[in-house]
Design a protein around this motif. Structure first.
Motif, PDB file in Angstrom:
ATOM      1  N   VAL A  22      42.026  45.282  28.292  1.00 26.17           N
ATOM      2  CA  VAL A  22      43.051  44.650  27.459  1.00 26.17           C
ATOM      3  C   VAL A  22      43.955  43.780  28.327  1.00 26.17           C
ATOM      4  CG1 VAL A  22      45.137  45.115  26.083  1.00 26.17           C
ATOM      5  CG2 VAL A  22      43.022  46.383  25.629  1.00 26.17           C
ATOM      6  N   LYS A  23      44.389  44.312  29.464  1.00 24.00           N
ATOM      7  CA  LYS A  23      45.292  43.576  30.350  1.00 24.00           C
ATOM      8  C   LYS A  23      44.605  42.379  30.994  1.00 24.00           C
ATOM      9  CE  LYS A  23      48.047  47.592  31.506  1.00 24.00           C
ATOM     10  NZ  LYS A  23      48.259  48.654  32.481  1.00 24.00           N
ATOM     11  N   ASN A  24      43.290  42.456  31.153  1.00 22.64           N
ATOM     12  CA  ASN A  24      42.550  41.424  31.876  1.00 22.64           C
ATOM     13  C   ASN A  24      41.623  40.613  30.990  1.00 22.64           C
ATOM     14  OD1 ASN A  24      43.552  42.175  34.496  1.00 22.64           O
ATOM     15  ND2 ASN A  24      42.266  43.989  34.322  1.00 22.64           N
ATOM     16  N   ALA A  25      41.909  40.552  29.707  1.00 26.63           N
ATOM     17  CA  ALA A  25      41.006  39.858  28.784  1.00 26.63           C
ATOM     18  C   ALA A  25      40.731  38.426  29.222  1.00 26.63           C
ATOM     19  CB  ALA A  25      41.578  39.887  27.372  1.00 26.63           C
ATOM     20  N   HIS A  26      41.770  37.696  29.571  1.00 27.35           N
ATOM     21  CA  HIS A  26      41.567  36.307  30.017  1.00 27.35           C
ATOM     22  C   HIS A  26      40.907  36.263  31.391  1.00 27.35           C
ATOM     23  CE1 HIS A  26      43.482  34.396  26.651  1.00 27.35           C
ATOM     24  NE2 HIS A  26      44.592  35.094  26.819  1.00 27.35           N
ATOM     25  N   GLY A  27      41.237  37.230  32.249  1.00 24.12           N
ATOM     26  CA  GLY A  27      40.647  37.265  33.590  1.00 24.12           C
ATOM     27  C   GLY A  27      39.144  37.448  33.544  1.00 24.12           C
ATOM     28  N   VAL A  28      38.669  38.305  32.655  1.00 19.42           N
ATOM     29  CA  VAL A  28      37.220  38.519  32.511  1.00 19.42           C
ATOM     30  C   VAL A  28      36.565  37.239  32.014  1.00 19.42           C
ATOM     31  CG1 VAL A  28      35.438  39.791  31.251  1.00 19.42           C
ATOM     32  CG2 VAL A  28      37.400  41.017  32.200  1.00 19.42           C
ATOM     33  N   GLY A  29      37.176  36.602  31.017  1.00 17.81           N
ATOM     34  CA  GLY A  29      36.627  35.342  30.510  1.00 17.81           C
ATOM     35  C   GLY A  29      36.616  34.263  31.572  1.00 17.81           C
ATOM     36  N   ALA A  30      37.693  34.186  32.337  1.00 17.06           N
ATOM     37  CA  ALA A  30      37.772  33.199  33.417  1.00 17.06           C
ATOM     38  C   ALA A  30      36.719  33.480  34.481  1.00 17.06           C
ATOM     39  CB  ALA A  30      39.171  33.207  34.038  1.00 17.06           C
ATOM     40  N   ALA A  31      36.578  34.745  34.845  1.00 14.73           N
ATOM     41  CA  ALA A  31      35.584  35.123  35.859  1.00 14.73           C
ATOM     42  C   ALA A  31      34.178  34.783  35.374  1.00 14.73           C
ATOM     43  CB  ALA A  31      35.700  36.610  36.181  1.00 14.73           C
ATOM     44  N   TRP A  32      33.890  35.113  34.135  1.00 18.70           N
ATOM     45  CA  TRP A  32      32.555  34.841  33.597  1.00 18.70           C
ATOM     46  C   TRP A  32      32.285  33.338  33.555  1.00 18.70           C
ATOM     47  CZ3 TRP A  32      28.595  37.606  33.850  1.00 18.70           C
ATOM     48  CH2 TRP A  32      27.453  37.335  33.097  1.00 18.70           C
ATOM     49  N   SER A  33      33.284  32.556  33.190  1.00 18.84           N
ATOM     50  CA  SER A  33      33.149  31.104  33.186  1.00 18.84           C
ATOM     51  C   SER A  33      32.871  30.585  34.597  1.00 18.84           C
ATOM     52  CB  SER A  33      34.427  30.458  32.634  1.00 18.84           C
ATOM     53  OG  SER A  33      34.369  29.061  32.739  1.00 18.84           O
ATOM     54  N   ALA A  34      33.578  31.138  35.571  1.00 18.30           N
ATOM     55  CA  ALA A  34      33.391  30.716  36.967  1.00 18.30           C
ATOM     56  C   ALA A  34      31.990  31.056  37.462  1.00 18.30           C
ATOM     57  CB  ALA A  34      34.438  31.373  37.859  1.00 18.30           C
ATOM     58  N   ILE A  35      31.506  32.226  37.106  1.00 18.22           N
ATOM     59  CA  ILE A  35      30.168  32.653  37.539  1.00 18.22           C
ATOM     60  C   ILE A  35      29.097  31.742  36.935  1.00 18.22           C
ATOM     61  CG2 ILE A  35      28.462  34.504  37.290  1.00 18.22           C
ATOM     62  CD1 ILE A  35      30.915  36.453  37.538  1.00 18.22           C
ATOM     63  N   GLN A  36      29.277  31.345  35.694  1.00 23.99           N
ATOM     64  CA  GLN A  36      28.314  30.456  35.048  1.00 23.99           C
ATOM     65  C   GLN A  36      28.295  29.090  35.718  1.00 23.99           C
ATOM     66  OE1 GLN A  36      26.332  32.074  32.836  1.00 23.99           O
ATOM     67  NE2 GLN A  36      27.728  33.697  33.444  1.00 23.99           N
ATOM     68  N   LEU A  37      29.463  28.642  36.178  1.00 17.58           N
ATOM     69  CA  LEU A  37      29.580  27.336  36.807  1.00 17.58           C
ATOM     70  C   LEU A  37      29.085  27.347  38.246  1.00 17.58           C
ATOM     71  CD1 LEU A  37      30.694  24.415  36.586  1.00 17.58           C
ATOM     72  CD2 LEU A  37      32.834  25.317  37.526  1.00 17.58           C
ATOM     73  N   ASP A  38      29.439  28.393  38.985  1.00 13.51           N
ATOM     74  CA  ASP A  38      29.140  28.456  40.409  1.00 13.51           C
ATOM     75  C   ASP A  38      28.576  29.827  40.747  1.00 13.51           C
ATOM     76  OD1 ASP A  38      29.083  28.552  43.173  1.00 13.51           O
ATOM     77  OD2 ASP A  38      31.097  27.739  43.443  1.00 13.51           O
ATOM     78  N   PRO A  39      27.267  29.924  40.904  1.00 15.06           N
ATOM     79  CA  PRO A  39      26.634  31.220  41.171  1.00 15.06           C
ATOM     80  C   PRO A  39      27.140  31.925  42.429  1.00 15.06           C
ATOM     81  CG  PRO A  39      24.982  29.579  40.594  1.00 15.06           C
ATOM     82  CD  PRO A  39      26.287  28.848  40.765  1.00 15.06           C
ATOM     83  N   SER A  40      27.830  31.200  43.324  1.00 17.06           N
ATOM     84  CA  SER A  40      28.341  31.875  44.519  1.00 17.06           C
ATOM     85  C   SER A  40      29.360  32.954  44.155  1.00 17.06           C
ATOM     86  CB  SER A  40      28.965  30.865  45.486  1.00 17.06           C
ATOM     87  OG  SER A  40      30.155  30.327  44.956  1.00 17.06           O
ATOM     88  N   PHE A  41      29.990  32.831  42.999  1.00 17.15           N
ATOM     89  CA  PHE A  41      30.938  33.855  42.561  1.00 17.15           C
ATOM     90  C   PHE A  41      30.236  35.094  42.023  1.00 17.15           C
ATOM     91  CE2 PHE A  41      33.611  29.999  42.217  1.00 17.15           C
ATOM     92  CZ  PHE A  41      34.562  30.364  43.146  1.00 17.15           C
ATOM     93  N   SER A  42      28.961  34.966  41.680  1.00 15.50           N
ATOM     94  CA  SER A  42      28.249  36.132  41.139  1.00 15.50           C
ATOM     95  C   SER A  42      28.132  37.245  42.171  1.00 15.50           C
ATOM     96  CB  SER A  42      26.875  35.737  40.596  1.00 15.50           C
ATOM     97  OG  SER A  42      26.033  35.326  41.643  1.00 15.50           O
ATOM     98  N   GLY A  43      28.069  36.908  43.440  1.00 18.28           N
ATOM     99  CA  GLY A  43      28.020  37.934  44.475  1.00 18.28           C
ATOM    100  C   GLY A  43      29.276  38.784  44.485  1.00 18.28           C
ATOM    101  N   LEU A  44      30.433  38.141  44.298  1.00 16.12           N
ATOM    102  CA  LEU A  44      31.695  38.881  44.207  1.00 16.12           C
ATOM    103  C   LEU A  44      31.689  39.809  42.997  1.00 16.12           C
ATOM    104  CD1 LEU A  44      34.202  35.972  44.981  1.00 16.12           C
ATOM    105  CD2 LEU A  44      33.621  37.877  46.479  1.00 16.12           C
TER     106      LEU A  44
END
Length: 187
Positions: free
Chosen positions: A101-123
């Motif tokens: 609940v507290k990180n709803a936007h953070g999860v969406g932002a993270a998922w968007s970043a991973i889709q754009l740049d696979p280097s974030f998928s390792g994190l």
């Protein structure tokens, strides 16, 4: 912490807060640093001073997201009864719901970043592995106490608990399917 350090921390938090919302709503590639600055009520120069690249903001979002999703503050004394194990499961689920609940936007932002740049998928993968390992501590204790259903291993129990309490599952039910957090929590 000095007043200057407190101010710096507050500005950085505003930038990350603004980026989370905008990345979640519009995607990373469609969000400019100018729009983040406008949303955070800071200059673009201020953003560059703290986060020289958009990827630095994404790392800050991921770091904050991961810090809030840890189970390290939950009591991990071994459960001896089914009731104690259920109390632990309840605490784990509550922690997951609160973090989601507290990180709803953070999860969406993270998922968007991973889709754009696979280097974030390792994190993301390292974080999910860490979360699974935290859960495995509990399921191993439950297995050792004979509290798991016959035929379910500690590893399988960790897999089930990991998937059911994951931020993307929460997002799928609450954001995508319209459940409210209380419905998800009861499920």
């Amino acid at each position: 912490m000095s007043k200057r350090e407190t101010n710096t921390t507050a500005i950085k938090e505003r930038i990350v807060d603004a980026a989370e919302v905008l990345f979640d709503q519009h995607g990373v590639s469609s969000t400019s640093l100018v729009s983040i600055a406008r949303e955070a009520n800071v200059s673009t120069g201020t953003i560059f001073a703290y986060y020289p690249a958009k990827s630095d903001i994404i790392r800050a979002i991921l770091r904050r997201l991961f810090e809030k999703s840890t189970l390290k503050d939950l009591p991990s004394d071994p459960a001896r009864t089914p009731e104690e194990a259920m109390e632990q499961i309840r605490a784990i689920v509550q922690k997951a719901v609160d973090a989601s609940v507290k990180n709803a936007h953070g999860v969406g932002a993270a998922w968007s970043a991973i889709q754009l740049d696979p280097s974030f998928s390792g994190l993301w993968e390292r974080e999910q592995s860490r979360r699974w390992n935290e859960l495995k501590v509990f399921t191993t204790q439950w297995a050792a106490s004979g509290l798991l259903k016959s035929g379910v291993s500690a590893t399988q129990a960790a897999d089930i608990l990991w998937s059911m309490t994951g931020p993307l599952v929460f997002r799928a039910f609450v954001r995508e399917s319209g459940w409210n957090p209380e419905q998800y929590d009861r499920w």
